[in-house]
Design a protein around this motif. Structure first.
Motif, PDB file in Angstrom:
ATOM      1  N   GLY A 218     -23.630  15.254  11.083  1.00 27.73           N
ATOM      2  CA  GLY A 218     -23.732  14.280  10.091  1.00 27.73           C
ATOM      3  C   GLY A 218     -22.389  13.361   9.882  1.00 27.73           C
ATOM      4  N   LYS A 219     -21.247  13.876  10.060  1.00 27.91           N
ATOM      5  CA  LYS A 219     -20.096  13.283   9.687  1.00 27.91           C
ATOM      6  C   LYS A 219     -19.404  12.722  10.866  1.00 27.91           C
ATOM      7  CE  LYS A 219     -19.346  15.625   5.204  1.00 27.91           C
ATOM      8  NZ  LYS A 219     -18.453  16.367   4.656  1.00 27.91           N
ATOM      9  N   ALA A 220     -19.894  13.154  11.894  1.00 24.86           N
ATOM     10  CA  ALA A 220     -18.920  12.920  13.417  1.00 24.86           C
ATOM     11  C   ALA A 220     -18.956  11.296  13.467  1.00 24.86           C
ATOM     12  CB  ALA A 220     -19.826  13.258  14.322  1.00 24.86           C
ATOM     13  N   ILE A 221     -17.752  10.826  13.939  1.00 22.47           N
ATOM     14  CA  ILE A 221     -17.408   9.601  14.221  1.00 22.47           C
ATOM     15  C   ILE A 221     -17.437   9.312  15.979  1.00 22.47           C
ATOM     16  CG2 ILE A 221     -15.951   7.582  14.170  1.00 22.47           C
ATOM     17  CD1 ILE A 221     -15.438   8.314  11.565  1.00 22.47           C
ATOM     18  N   MET A 222     -16.830  10.358  16.529  1.00 20.02           N
ATOM     19  CA  MET A 222     -16.686  10.433  17.933  1.00 20.02           C
ATOM     20  C   MET A 222     -17.069  11.972  18.159  1.00 20.02           C
ATOM     21  SD  MET A 222     -15.588   7.460  18.695  1.00 20.02           S
ATOM     22  CE  MET A 222     -15.043   7.418  20.340  1.00 20.02           C
ATOM     23  N   LEU A 229     -14.930  14.314  16.359  1.00 17.35           N
ATOM     24  CA  LEU A 229     -14.049  14.114  15.273  1.00 17.35           C
ATOM     25  C   LEU A 229     -14.705  13.390  13.946  1.00 17.35           C
ATOM     26  CD1 LEU A 229     -11.445  11.804  17.406  1.00 17.35           C
ATOM     27  CD2 LEU A 229     -11.501  14.194  16.920  1.00 17.35           C
ATOM     28  N   ARG A 230     -14.436  13.795  12.751  1.00 13.25           N
ATOM     29  CA  ARG A 230     -15.029  13.400  11.672  1.00 13.25           C
ATOM     30  C   ARG A 230     -13.901  13.066  10.693  1.00 13.25           C
ATOM     31  NH1 ARG A 230     -13.854  17.310   7.970  1.00 13.25           N
ATOM     32  NH2 ARG A 230     -14.068  19.351   8.365  1.00 13.25           N
ATOM     33  N   PRO A 231     -14.061  12.371   9.664  1.00 16.08           N
ATOM     34  CA  PRO A 231     -13.130  12.104   8.539  1.00 16.08           C
ATOM     35  C   PRO A 231     -12.303  13.632   7.848  1.00 16.08           C
ATOM     36  CG  PRO A 231     -15.032  10.795   8.003  1.00 16.08           C
ATOM     37  CD  PRO A 231     -15.354  11.704   9.195  1.00 16.08           C
ATOM     38  N   VAL A 232     -11.285  13.398   7.780  1.00 15.95           N
ATOM     39  CA  VAL A 232     -10.717  14.644   7.048  1.00 15.95           C
ATOM     40  C   VAL A 232     -11.158  14.670   5.695  1.00 15.95           C
ATOM     41  CG1 VAL A 232      -8.337  15.616   6.212  1.00 15.95           C
ATOM     42  CG2 VAL A 232      -8.673  14.454   8.487  1.00 15.95           C
ATOM     43  N   GLU A 233     -11.511  15.763   5.080  1.00 12.39           N
ATOM     44  CA  GLU A 233     -12.054  16.074   3.911  1.00 12.39           C
ATOM     45  C   GLU A 233     -11.038  16.945   3.051  1.00 12.39           C
ATOM     46  OE1 GLU A 233     -14.680  14.691   2.964  1.00 12.39           O
ATOM     47  OE2 GLU A 233     -15.882  14.031   4.582  1.00 12.39           O
ATOM     48  N   ILE A 234     -11.323  16.776   1.843  1.00 13.85           N
ATOM     49  CA  ILE A 234     -10.356  17.320   0.867  1.00 13.85           C
ATOM     50  C   ILE A 234     -10.538  18.898   0.967  1.00 13.85           C
ATOM     51  CG2 ILE A 234      -9.860  18.103  -1.607  1.00 13.85           C
ATOM     52  CD1 ILE A 234      -9.148  15.282  -0.754  1.00 13.85           C
ATOM     53  N   ASP A 235     -11.759  19.462   1.170  1.00 16.53           N
ATOM     54  CA  ASP A 235     -12.100  20.965   1.542  1.00 16.53           C
ATOM     55  C   ASP A 235     -11.265  21.587   2.694  1.00 16.53           C
ATOM     56  OD1 ASP A 235     -13.755  20.821  -0.711  1.00 16.53           O
ATOM     57  OD2 ASP A 235     -15.508  20.479   0.706  1.00 16.53           O
ATOM     58  N   ASP A 236     -10.751  20.537   3.578  1.00 18.87           N
ATOM     59  CA  ASP A 236      -9.919  21.046   4.628  1.00 18.87           C
ATOM     60  C   ASP A 236      -8.507  21.344   4.368  1.00 18.87           C
ATOM     61  OD1 ASP A 236     -12.090  20.533   6.412  1.00 18.87           O
ATOM     62  OD2 ASP A 236     -11.232  18.484   6.662  1.00 18.87           O
ATOM     63  N   ALA A 237      -7.957  21.158   3.160  1.00 23.81           N
ATOM     64  CA  ALA A 237      -6.790  21.286   2.628  1.00 23.81           C
ATOM     65  C   ALA A 237      -6.290  22.706   2.576  1.00 23.81           C
ATOM     66  CB  ALA A 237      -6.512  20.637   1.381  1.00 23.81           C
ATOM     67  N   GLU A 238      -7.318  23.630   1.974  1.00 26.88           N
ATOM     68  CA  GLU A 238      -6.944  24.914   1.633  1.00 26.88           C
ATOM     69  C   GLU A 238      -6.645  25.776   3.213  1.00 26.88           C
ATOM     70  OE1 GLU A 238      -9.078  28.801  -0.402  1.00 26.88           O
ATOM     71  OE2 GLU A 238     -10.055  26.802  -0.676  1.00 26.88           O
ATOM     72  N   GLY A 263      -0.881  19.275  -1.420  1.00 28.32           N
ATOM     73  CA  GLY A 263      -0.321  18.109  -0.541  1.00 28.32           C
ATOM     74  C   GLY A 263      -0.946  17.389   0.322  1.00 28.32           C
ATOM     75  N   PHE A 264      -1.724  18.121   1.219  1.00 28.45           N
ATOM     76  CA  PHE A 264      -2.659  17.968   2.058  1.00 28.45           C
ATOM     77  C   PHE A 264      -3.764  17.144   1.539  1.00 28.45           C
ATOM     78  CE2 PHE A 264      -6.034  17.945   4.876  1.00 28.45           C
ATOM     79  CZ  PHE A 264      -5.559  17.814   6.419  1.00 28.45           C
ATOM     80  N   ALA A 265      -4.413  17.447   0.551  1.00 31.44           N
ATOM     81  CA  ALA A 265      -5.415  16.938  -0.278  1.00 31.44           C
ATOM     82  C   ALA A 265      -4.926  15.588  -0.979  1.00 31.44           C
ATOM     83  CB  ALA A 265      -6.121  17.967  -1.324  1.00 31.44           C
ATOM     84  N   HIS A 266      -3.822  15.637  -1.339  1.00 33.39           N
ATOM     85  CA  HIS A 266      -3.281  14.290  -2.094  1.00 33.39           C
ATOM     86  C   HIS A 266      -3.170  13.144  -1.083  1.00 33.39           C
ATOM     87  CE1 HIS A 266      -0.912  11.204  -4.582  1.00 33.39           C
ATOM     88  NE2 HIS A 266       0.077  11.502  -3.820  1.00 33.39           N
ATOM     89  N   ILE A 280      -4.932   6.317  10.105  1.00 29.19           N
ATOM     90  CA  ILE A 280      -6.360   6.795  10.253  1.00 29.19           C
ATOM     91  C   ILE A 280      -6.165   8.326  10.472  1.00 29.19           C
ATOM     92  CG2 ILE A 280      -8.621   6.727  11.374  1.00 29.19           C
ATOM     93  CD1 ILE A 280      -8.093   3.553  11.472  1.00 29.19           C
ATOM     94  N   ARG A 281      -6.760   9.274   9.832  1.00 34.65           N
ATOM     95  CA  ARG A 281      -6.678  10.493  10.416  1.00 34.65           C
ATOM     96  C   ARG A 281      -8.015  10.946  10.578  1.00 34.65           C
ATOM     97  NH1 ARG A 281      -3.685  14.904   8.525  1.00 34.65           N
ATOM     98  NH2 ARG A 281      -2.877  14.798  10.666  1.00 34.65           N
ATOM     99  N   PHE A 282      -8.223  11.940  11.570  1.00 33.42           N
ATOM    100  CA  PHE A 282      -9.681  12.644  11.827  1.00 33.42           C
ATOM    101  C   PHE A 282      -9.309  14.219  11.811  1.00 33.42           C
ATOM    102  CE2 PHE A 282     -10.345   8.508  13.931  1.00 33.42           C
ATOM    103  CZ  PHE A 282     -11.484   8.155  13.561  1.00 33.42           C
ATOM    104  N   ALA A 283     -10.514  14.719  11.451  1.00 35.12           N
ATOM    105  CA  ALA A 283     -10.267  16.352  11.583  1.00 35.12           C
ATOM    106  C   ALA A 283     -11.079  16.709  12.852  1.00 35.12           C
ATOM    107  CB  ALA A 283     -11.443  16.969  10.461  1.00 35.12           C
ATOM    108  N   ILE A 284     -10.587  17.650  13.591  1.00 37.70           N
ATOM    109  CA  ILE A 284     -11.080  17.727  14.975  1.00 37.70           C
ATOM    110  C   ILE A 284     -11.791  19.210  14.718  1.00 37.70           C
ATOM    111  CG2 ILE A 284     -10.430  18.802  17.411  1.00 37.70           C
ATOM    112  CD1 ILE A 284      -7.562  17.419  16.940  1.00 37.70           C
ATOM    113  N   VAL A 285     -13.132  19.131  15.118  1.00 35.78           N
ATOM    114  CA  VAL A 285     -14.016  20.093  14.864  1.00 35.78           C
ATOM    115  C   VAL A 285     -14.841  20.760  16.041  1.00 35.78           C
ATOM    116  CG1 VAL A 285     -15.972  20.644  13.426  1.00 35.78           C
ATOM    117  CG2 VAL A 285     -14.301  19.148  12.572  1.00 35.78           C
ATOM    118  N   LEU A 286     -14.839  22.094  16.358  1.00 31.15           N
ATOM    119  CA  LEU A 286     -15.680  22.513  17.337  1.00 31.15           C
ATOM    120  C   LEU A 286     -17.031  22.169  17.275  1.00 31.15           C
ATOM    121  CD1 LEU A 286     -14.112  25.950  17.769  1.00 31.15           C
ATOM    122  CD2 LEU A 286     -13.624  23.905  19.115  1.00 31.15           C
TER     123      LEU A 286
END
Length: 404
Positions: A218-222, A229-238, A263-266, A280-286
């Motif tokens: 659903g959130k994939a861009i590439m 690759l998807r947008p980095v989300e606040i939930d990734d910070a923990e 800090g990551f969330a900020h 521009i930052r992306f999350a790398i997701v399996l």
């Protein structure tokens, strides 16, 4: 003919003891400079005087505090008119990066302004401010600036190809450096013992196009074969905060760091506010399991020159070394070159980190130079290597991989 008495006479440099040249002097920004923002902003985009006043009151002081950067305006001695600027940044108080600028309306005369600014500021930073290394960004096509750098003892450290767009043509970006003579006397000249970066004969991993899938995440861009690759989300910070404390590798230029999830969330929130963004930052997701394993991105995006710096990190050690980072990098490069239309990307690698340097070469990057004494490792000074990659080189590699 103008009356000689009507010619303005500058008094702004009277009594000034340093940062003064033959025709120019440098000073700190003043509120009145809002009327001449074109001379000191270094941007092709126009702003109102009101916005310039806001920058002077709030944004520039904040940048000086958080980014450790200083901006000085260059004024003509004869009439005090601002005609250029210098911006220098020091992240470690030991080394300093310098950028030069001139009023866009000066045309060909801008190079002479930059050259004089360089001759004023570099010796001051090196010998009075006691910087160990000074680096200056130079347009390779501006001969007066190149000549000025070499005249004061600077040496070319790196060349990033086709990094500038000026007067309808691509120009190379040169980085000149100078080392403090006292440190050279004590430690020796590192240029005398230059060695080639350590290379590995790894099989090349050629780029493949992002996959077209019937039902993408659903959130994939590439989307690639194994990762997306998807947008980095606040939930990734923990997760990032937790994994940083579980890190076993120590090859980083400044060692391991226990990151703050806050800090990551900020950072994630702040980056989302800019449109268009400079980072521009992306999350790398399996793809198998939708597991977040790291991030990559494009930093320092220049929408005029169409360049950026690539950055990438796999947080989970168990997912390193299997090609997932390279697959994610090629998704990022396709996004950069095919979606954003960038022309060139660059990357910096800590010299002892031979694994990252090897990965960049596998991905098609070219060695572009080295910045000496940029960091420490094992109690010794260490360098950074620079790499660059042109869009057409990446496309050619993909055509070859696809049999085209």
């Amino acid at each position: 003919m103008r009356n000689a008495e009507a010619v303005p006479v500058g008094r702004g440099s009277e009594g000034q003891q340093f940062l003064i040249g033959e025709t120019l002097y440098l000073r700190g920004l003043e509120q009145a400079d809002a009327q001449r923002a074109t001379a000191w902003r270094g941007s092709l985009f126009p702003i109102t005087t009101e916005r310039a006043e806001e920058l002077l009151k709030k944004n520039i002081p904040e940048q000086a505090r958080t980014r450790r950067e200083t901006r000085l305006v260059a004024c003509r001695i004869i009439d005090d008119v601002p005609v250029g600027f210098v911006l220098y940044q020091s992240w470690d108080w030991r080394t300093v990066d310098v950028s030069l600028g001139a009023h866009i309306g000066l045309g060909p005369a801008a190079a002479a302004v930059k050259a004089e600014i360089l001759c004023i500021v570099v010796p001051w930073l090196l010998l009075e401010r006691e910087k160990m290394v000074v680096w200056v960004d130079v347009d390779a096509d501006e001969a007066p600036v190149v000549a000025a750098a070499e005249a004061i003892g600077m040496h070319p450290a790196a060349r990033l190809r086709e990094a500038f767009w000026r007067d309808g043509a691509r120009r190379d970006h040169l980085i000149y450096e100078v080392l403090h003579p006292s440190w050279v006397e004590q430690l020796g000249d590192p240029r005398a013992a230059d060695s080639e970066p350590e290379r590995r004969d790894d099989a090349s991993r050629t780029p493949r196009a992002a996959r077209a899938v019937a039902d993408p995440p659903g959130k994939a861009i590439m989307v690639g074969e194994r990762v997306y690759l998807r947008p980095v989300e606040i939930d990734d910070a923990e997760k990032v905060g937790l994994w940083s404390r579980q890190e076993r590798e120590t090859f980083f230029d400044d060692g391991r760091a226990a990151q703050s999830g806050l800090g990551f969330a900020h950072l994630t929130r702040k980056l989302a506010e800019d449109d268009p963004p400079s980072w521009i930052r992306f999350a790398i997701v399996l793809r198998d399991g939708d597991e977040y394993i790291g991030s990559n991105g494009l930093d320092g995006i220049d929408w005029v020159h169409r360049t950026a710096e690539t950055e990438s990190f796999i947080d989970r050690a168990e997912h390193r070394g299997g090609g997932l980072g390279t697959e994610a990098k090629h998704l990022l490069l396709e996004y950069a070159f095919e979606r954003l239309g960038l022309h060139m990307v660059r990357s910096f690698v800590f010299a002892p980190n031979t694994r990252s340097a090897s990965a960049l070469r596998k991905q098609g990057y070219r060695d572009a130079g080295r910045l000496r004494w940029a960091a420490f490792k094992d109690g010794k000074l260490a360098d950074f290597f620079l790499f660059d990659l042109l869009a057409e080189e990446w496309r050619a590699a993909r055509r070859t991989a696809e049999g085209g």
